[in-house]
Design a protein around this motif. Structure first.
Motif, PDB file in Angstrom:
ATOM      1  N   GLY A 143      12.214  12.941  -3.785  1.00  0.00           N
ATOM      2  CA  GLY A 143      12.984  11.860  -3.170  1.00  0.00           C
ATOM      3  C   GLY A 143      12.085  10.697  -2.786  1.00  0.00           C
ATOM      4  O   GLY A 143      11.058  10.447  -3.416  1.00  0.00           O
ATOM      5  N   SER A 144      12.480   9.984  -1.739  1.00  0.00           N
ATOM      6  CA  SER A 144      11.749   8.824  -1.224  1.00  0.00           C
ATOM      7  C   SER A 144      11.535   7.782  -2.325  1.00  0.00           C
ATOM      8  O   SER A 144      12.457   7.474  -3.072  1.00  0.00           O
ATOM      9  CB  SER A 144      10.423   9.265  -0.582  1.00  0.00           C
ATOM     10  OG  SER A 144       9.822   8.176   0.070  1.00  0.00           O
ATOM     11  N   GLY A 145      10.293   7.267  -2.448  1.00  0.00           N
ATOM     12  CA  GLY A 145      10.027   6.182  -3.394  1.00  0.00           C
ATOM     13  C   GLY A 145      10.358   6.543  -4.837  1.00  0.00           C
ATOM     14  O   GLY A 145      10.754   5.685  -5.624  1.00  0.00           O
ATOM     15  N   GLY A 194       3.570  15.486  11.013  1.00  0.00           N
ATOM     16  CA  GLY A 194       2.890  14.196  10.836  1.00  0.00           C
ATOM     17  C   GLY A 194       3.620  13.191  11.710  1.00  0.00           C
ATOM     18  O   GLY A 194       4.217  13.557  12.721  1.00  0.00           O
ATOM     19  N   LYS A 195       3.588  11.940  11.315  1.00  0.00           N
ATOM     20  CA  LYS A 195       4.376  10.867  11.954  1.00  0.00           C
ATOM     21  C   LYS A 195       4.343  10.899  13.484  1.00  0.00           C
ATOM     22  O   LYS A 195       3.372  10.475  14.083  1.00  0.00           O
ATOM     23  CB  LYS A 195       5.804  10.894  11.416  1.00  0.00           C
ATOM     24  CG  LYS A 195       5.815  10.756   9.875  1.00  0.00           C
ATOM     25  CD  LYS A 195       7.130  10.309   9.319  1.00  0.00           C
ATOM     26  CE  LYS A 195       7.188  10.430   7.823  1.00  0.00           C
ATOM     27  NZ  LYS A 195       7.311   9.229   7.066  1.00  0.00           N
ATOM     28  N   VAL A 196       5.406  11.434  14.152  1.00  0.00           N
ATOM     29  CA  VAL A 196       5.528  11.336  15.623  1.00  0.00           C
ATOM     30  C   VAL A 196       4.288  11.869  16.349  1.00  0.00           C
ATOM     31  O   VAL A 196       3.859  11.286  17.350  1.00  0.00           O
ATOM     32  CB  VAL A 196       6.796  12.103  16.109  1.00  0.00           C
ATOM     33  CG1 VAL A 196       6.776  12.286  17.622  1.00  0.00           C
ATOM     34  CG2 VAL A 196       8.069  11.353  15.698  1.00  0.00           C
ATOM     35  N   ASN A 205       0.807  -1.224   0.000  1.00  0.00           N
ATOM     36  CA  ASN A 205       0.000   0.000   0.000  1.00  0.00           C
ATOM     37  C   ASN A 205       0.838   1.271   0.000  1.00  0.00           C
ATOM     38  O   ASN A 205       0.309   2.367   0.167  1.00  0.00           O
ATOM     39  CB  ASN A 205      -0.993  -0.023   1.161  1.00  0.00           C
ATOM     40  CG  ASN A 205      -2.178  -0.908   0.807  1.00  0.00           C
ATOM     41  OD1 ASN A 205      -2.852  -0.674  -0.189  1.00  0.00           O
ATOM     42  ND2 ASN A 205      -2.399  -1.960   1.572  1.00  0.00           N
ATOM     43  N   SER A 206       2.131   1.125  -0.131  1.00  0.00           N
ATOM     44  CA  SER A 206       3.013   2.276  -0.350  1.00  0.00           C
ATOM     45  C   SER A 206       4.262   1.723  -1.045  1.00  0.00           C
ATOM     46  O   SER A 206       4.806   0.695  -0.602  1.00  0.00           O
ATOM     47  CB  SER A 206       3.358   2.940   0.983  1.00  0.00           C
ATOM     48  OG  SER A 206       3.911   4.215   0.765  1.00  0.00           O
ATOM     49  N   PRO A 207       4.691   2.358  -2.161  1.00  0.00           N
ATOM     50  CA  PRO A 207       5.742   1.740  -2.991  1.00  0.00           C
ATOM     51  C   PRO A 207       7.043   1.406  -2.256  1.00  0.00           C
ATOM     52  O   PRO A 207       7.687   0.413  -2.588  1.00  0.00           O
ATOM     53  CB  PRO A 207       5.993   2.801  -4.079  1.00  0.00           C
ATOM     54  CG  PRO A 207       4.755   3.604  -4.121  1.00  0.00           C
ATOM     55  CD  PRO A 207       4.184   3.614  -2.742  1.00  0.00           C
ATOM     56  N   VAL A 208       7.435   2.231  -1.258  1.00  0.00           N
ATOM     57  CA  VAL A 208       8.725   1.960  -0.599  1.00  0.00           C
ATOM     58  C   VAL A 208       8.740   0.606   0.114  1.00  0.00           C
ATOM     59  O   VAL A 208       9.797   0.081   0.433  1.00  0.00           O
ATOM     60  CB  VAL A 208       9.134   3.059   0.419  1.00  0.00           C
ATOM     61  CG1 VAL A 208       9.397   4.373  -0.269  1.00  0.00           C
ATOM     62  CG2 VAL A 208       8.118   3.221   1.530  1.00  0.00           C
ATOM     63  N   ARG A 209       7.561   0.067   0.358  1.00  0.00           N
ATOM     64  CA  ARG A 209       7.497  -1.215   1.078  1.00  0.00           C
ATOM     65  C   ARG A 209       7.778  -2.415   0.176  1.00  0.00           C
ATOM     66  O   ARG A 209       7.821  -3.550   0.640  1.00  0.00           O
ATOM     67  CB  ARG A 209       6.104  -1.396   1.694  1.00  0.00           C
ATOM     68  CG  ARG A 209       5.776  -0.321   2.697  1.00  0.00           C
ATOM     69  CD  ARG A 209       4.377  -0.521   3.251  1.00  0.00           C
ATOM     70  NE  ARG A 209       3.929   0.701   3.909  1.00  0.00           N
ATOM     71  CZ  ARG A 209       2.690   0.940   4.302  1.00  0.00           C
ATOM     72  NH1 ARG A 209       1.766   0.025   4.105  1.00  0.00           N
ATOM     73  NH2 ARG A 209       2.378   2.076   4.876  1.00  0.00           N
ATOM     74  N   PHE A 252      17.701   5.742  -0.298  1.00  0.00           N
ATOM     75  CA  PHE A 252      17.263   7.126  -0.162  1.00  0.00           C
ATOM     76  C   PHE A 252      16.207   7.323   0.937  1.00  0.00           C
ATOM     77  O   PHE A 252      15.318   8.157   0.809  1.00  0.00           O
ATOM     78  CB  PHE A 252      16.744   7.639  -1.518  1.00  0.00           C
ATOM     79  CG  PHE A 252      17.779   7.488  -2.607  1.00  0.00           C
ATOM     80  CD1 PHE A 252      18.900   8.304  -2.623  1.00  0.00           C
ATOM     81  CD2 PHE A 252      17.656   6.504  -3.576  1.00  0.00           C
ATOM     82  CE1 PHE A 252      19.875   8.156  -3.606  1.00  0.00           C
ATOM     83  CE2 PHE A 252      18.620   6.349  -4.575  1.00  0.00           C
ATOM     84  CZ  PHE A 252      19.740   7.173  -4.580  1.00  0.00           C
ATOM     85  N   GLU A 253      16.300   6.530   1.988  1.00  0.00           N
ATOM     86  CA  GLU A 253      15.411   6.708   3.131  1.00  0.00           C
ATOM     87  C   GLU A 253      16.261   6.764   4.393  1.00  0.00           C
ATOM     88  O   GLU A 253      17.220   5.993   4.545  1.00  0.00           O
ATOM     89  CB  GLU A 253      14.419   5.538   3.268  1.00  0.00           C
ATOM     90  CG  GLU A 253      13.440   5.367   2.110  1.00  0.00           C
ATOM     91  CD  GLU A 253      12.306   6.389   2.099  1.00  0.00           C
ATOM     92  OE1 GLU A 253      12.167   7.156   3.071  1.00  0.00           O
ATOM     93  OE2 GLU A 253      11.585   6.427   1.086  1.00  0.00           O
ATOM     94  N   SER A 254      15.876   7.648   5.306  1.00  0.00           N
ATOM     95  CA  SER A 254      16.579   7.746   6.592  1.00  0.00           C
ATOM     96  C   SER A 254      16.331   6.504   7.441  1.00  0.00           C
ATOM     97  O   SER A 254      15.262   5.899   7.356  1.00  0.00           O
ATOM     98  CB  SER A 254      16.040   8.971   7.345  1.00  0.00           C
ATOM     99  OG  SER A 254      16.539   9.010   8.659  1.00  0.00           O
ATOM    100  N   GLY A 310      15.345  13.938   4.665  1.00  0.00           N
ATOM    101  CA  GLY A 310      15.528  12.522   4.991  1.00  0.00           C
ATOM    102  C   GLY A 310      15.063  11.639   3.858  1.00  0.00           C
ATOM    103  O   GLY A 310      15.122  10.420   3.949  1.00  0.00           O
ATOM    104  N   ASN A 311      14.584  12.280   2.779  1.00  0.00           N
ATOM    105  CA  ASN A 311      14.010  11.503   1.692  1.00  0.00           C
ATOM    106  C   ASN A 311      14.924  11.382   0.473  1.00  0.00           C
ATOM    107  O   ASN A 311      14.530  10.858  -0.565  1.00  0.00           O
ATOM    108  CB  ASN A 311      12.665  12.116   1.284  1.00  0.00           C
ATOM    109  CG  ASN A 311      11.593  11.819   2.320  1.00  0.00           C
ATOM    110  OD1 ASN A 311      11.241  10.661   2.532  1.00  0.00           O
ATOM    111  ND2 ASN A 311      11.082  12.841   2.990  1.00  0.00           N
ATOM    112  N   MET A 312      16.162  11.924   0.606  1.00  0.00           N
ATOM    113  CA  MET A 312      17.208  11.605  -0.391  1.00  0.00           C
ATOM    114  C   MET A 312      18.293  10.880   0.387  1.00  0.00           C
ATOM    115  O   MET A 312      19.467  10.895   0.047  1.00  0.00           O
ATOM    116  CB  MET A 312      17.733  12.882  -1.074  1.00  0.00           C
ATOM    117  CG  MET A 312      18.083  14.034  -0.156  1.00  0.00           C
ATOM    118  SD  MET A 312      18.741  15.457  -1.086  1.00  0.00           S
ATOM    119  CE  MET A 312      17.788  16.818  -0.416  1.00  0.00           C
TER     120      MET A 312
HETATM  121  N1  LIG Z   1       9.929   8.450   2.842  1.00  0.00           N
HETATM  122  C1  LIG Z   1       8.529   8.215   3.057  1.00  0.00           C
HETATM  123  C2  LIG Z   1       8.094   9.142   4.117  1.00  0.00           C
HETATM  124  O1  LIG Z   1       8.809   9.611   4.915  1.00  0.00           O
HETATM  125  C3  LIG Z   1       8.326   6.787   3.452  1.00  0.00           C
HETATM  126  C4  LIG Z   1       6.907   6.438   3.739  1.00  0.00           C
HETATM  127  C5  LIG Z   1       6.159   5.969   2.533  1.00  0.00           C
HETATM  128  O2  LIG Z   1       6.116   6.658   1.521  1.00  0.00           O
HETATM  129  O3  LIG Z   1       5.553   4.899   2.620  1.00  0.00           O
END
Ligand SMILES: N[C@H](C=O)CCC(=O)O
Ligand SMILES: Cc1ncc(COP(=O)(O)O)c(C=O)c1O
Length: 437
Positions: A159-161, A268-270, A25-29, A401-403, A212-214
């Motif tokens: 960045g990120s995915g 978001g997140k925390v 449900n999210s490409p980075v996974r 490219f993920e922290s 944190g996404n590069m």
């Molecule tokens: N880098 C993304 C957010 O920080 C990772 C989370 C995601 O896209 O599933």
């Protein structure tokens, strides 16, 4: 050490293809850039996460940031259970929203008022709408390698995915949606100046204060000073996207630590303690433009969800009590040391960037200061490193490219396990590279 098997994860991954896109449900996974099939998780507690094959890992992904105390922290779980007994969603205001809003605004000098939404993506696109309304201008500057969620206008040089999958942008985004997005280079103030020289309709500069996404990149002091100055001179708002960095390096925002004069902040997140949440906030004169006080419309059926609020309040309370930020710096320094020692011993090109509880390595000789230098990292080495870390029982993001994230539940033994795992994984990289060259 016995070799870890992933039979049940593989089976679920195959079954998942039928009704989920790529079984995720999210490409980075999806583990696309490291190969193999992704892990399916059955449970998590403290700093440990367990997959469906009963492999146990120290978790350095931590849901990509939210689980700063570790999973199912007792004081947080207690408050979630209590909140559940009162109802799951009301479609009307509840006391928890006031409490969390006050806690957050008190931790940020730049925020008088806040609006809760359901994700970082929502926080960011709402903040951009607000910045455009406040300034009466349309263009925005973002930095290459910066990721601000998946709103159309921001899926440019992201960045990120997108970095992980080497995608320059996304199909389905009309040219019109990105015609007002200008891309500058992080840490290069001239690239921002050039845009400002050529364009007179810039509403906002959106920046991850600690990208944190590069992978993790640190801003240099002059760059931040330059941004503050340009923003002031040209009446451009600074949107600090602290969805990732918020509460991760201090109780509040990284903006304070680097001296960034944020006008609008996204979170978001925390602040949701692991539940879906996002927020944007600013000083009164800006926030009072949002409906129902002003003409900028933004709404949400589940916004300010009582369970997310309870988890957020309990998480922030516990963070204040523990004040784990020195501990984070110490752990991150140990991780850096392990990398530097291993890179010397095995003659590997490694750079480590870290800030508070965000840390990550790059396989490159040159310092990583922006997206182009991050992209020089040897992703084949990362791939080998990743799978050896998994074998060592260390769950790190399946992308260069993920922290990586740290949680306050980590014990001394677990930290040792991380540093010795890094050593073993670097050795494996060196051996494999030698054989294939
Ligand atoms: N880098 C993304 C957010 O920080 C990772 C989370 C995601 O896209 O599933
Ligand atoms: C800096 C930053 N901004 C925005 C987002 C988007 O948040 P979400 O995934 O909750 O939509 C993320 C993470 O995905 C992020 O790291």
């Amino acid at each position: 050490m016995s070799i870890k098997k992933f039979k049940n994860s593989q089976e679920l991954y195959e079954r998942g293809q039928a009704h989920l896109v790529g079984a995720v449900n999210s490409p980075v996974r999806a583990f696309k850039s490291v190969g193999g099939s992704p892990l399916f998780i059955s449970s998590a507690k403290g700093s440990k996460i367990i997959d469906v094959d009963d492999n146990v890992y120290i978790d350095l992904v931590l849901s990509y940031g939210p689980m700063i105390l570790g999973h199912r922290f007792p004081a947080v779980e207690k408050k979630i259970k209590k909140a559940l007994r009162h109802g799951y969603s009301f479609g009307a205001s509840s006391k928890g929203e006031l409490k969390l809003a006050k806690m957050i605004c008190s931790a940020f000098g730049s925020m008088d008022k806040i609006r809760f939404v359901n994700s970082g993506t929502e926080a960011v696109f709402s903040a951009i709408r607000l910045a455009r309304a406040f300034t009466g201008k349309d263009q925005i500057i973002k930095f290459s390698g910066g990721y601000h969620g998946h709103a159309d206008a921001l899926l440019v040089a992201a960045g990120s995915g997108l970095a992980t999958l080497s995608l320059p942008g996304s199909k389905g985004v009309p040219e019109d949606a990105v015609k007002n997005t200008l891309v500058a280079e992080f840490n290069q103030i001239e690239s921002v100046k050039n845009h400002i020289k050529e364009n007179h309709n810039i509403a906002a500069i959106i920046i991850e204060p600690i990208p944190g996404n590069m992978g993790v990149v640190l801003p240099n002091e002059d760059f931040i000073k330059g941004l503050n100055q340009l923003a002031k001179e040209h009446k451009i708002l600074i949107i600090a996207d602290e969805v990732m960095s918020g509460f991760r390096s201090k109780f509040g925002g990284a903006q304070d630590l680097i001296g960034l004069n944020a006008d609008i902040t996204c979170l978001g997140k925390v602040i949701g303690g692991g539940f879906p949440v996002g927020a944007y906030g600013a000083r009164n004169e800006i926030m009072e433009m949002v409906a129902p006080l002003g003409p900028v419309y933004q709404a949400g059926t589940l916004s300010g969800n009582p369970i997310a609020m309870a988890a957020g309040i309990a998480t922030l309370k516990e963070l204040k009590k523990q004040n784990p930020y020195k501990k984070f710096n110490k752990i991150a320094a140990k991780i850096e040391k392990a990398f530097l020692k291993g890179s010397k011993e095995f003659d590997l090109p490694v750079q480590v960037n870290r800030f508070g509880s965000m840390v990550n390595p790059f396989f490159t000789k040159e310092p990583v200061t922006d997206f182009p230098s991050a992209q020089k990292s040897d992703t084949e080495m990362f791939k080998i490193f990743f799978w050896e870390m998994i074998q060592e029982g260390l769950f790190i993001p399946p992308s260069q490219f993920e922290s990586w994230f740290l949680c306050s539940s980590m014990t001394k033994d677990e930290i040792k396990k991380v540093t010795s795992g890094i050593h073993t994984a670097l050795k494996k990289v060196a051996e494999t590279v030698k054989v294939t060259r």
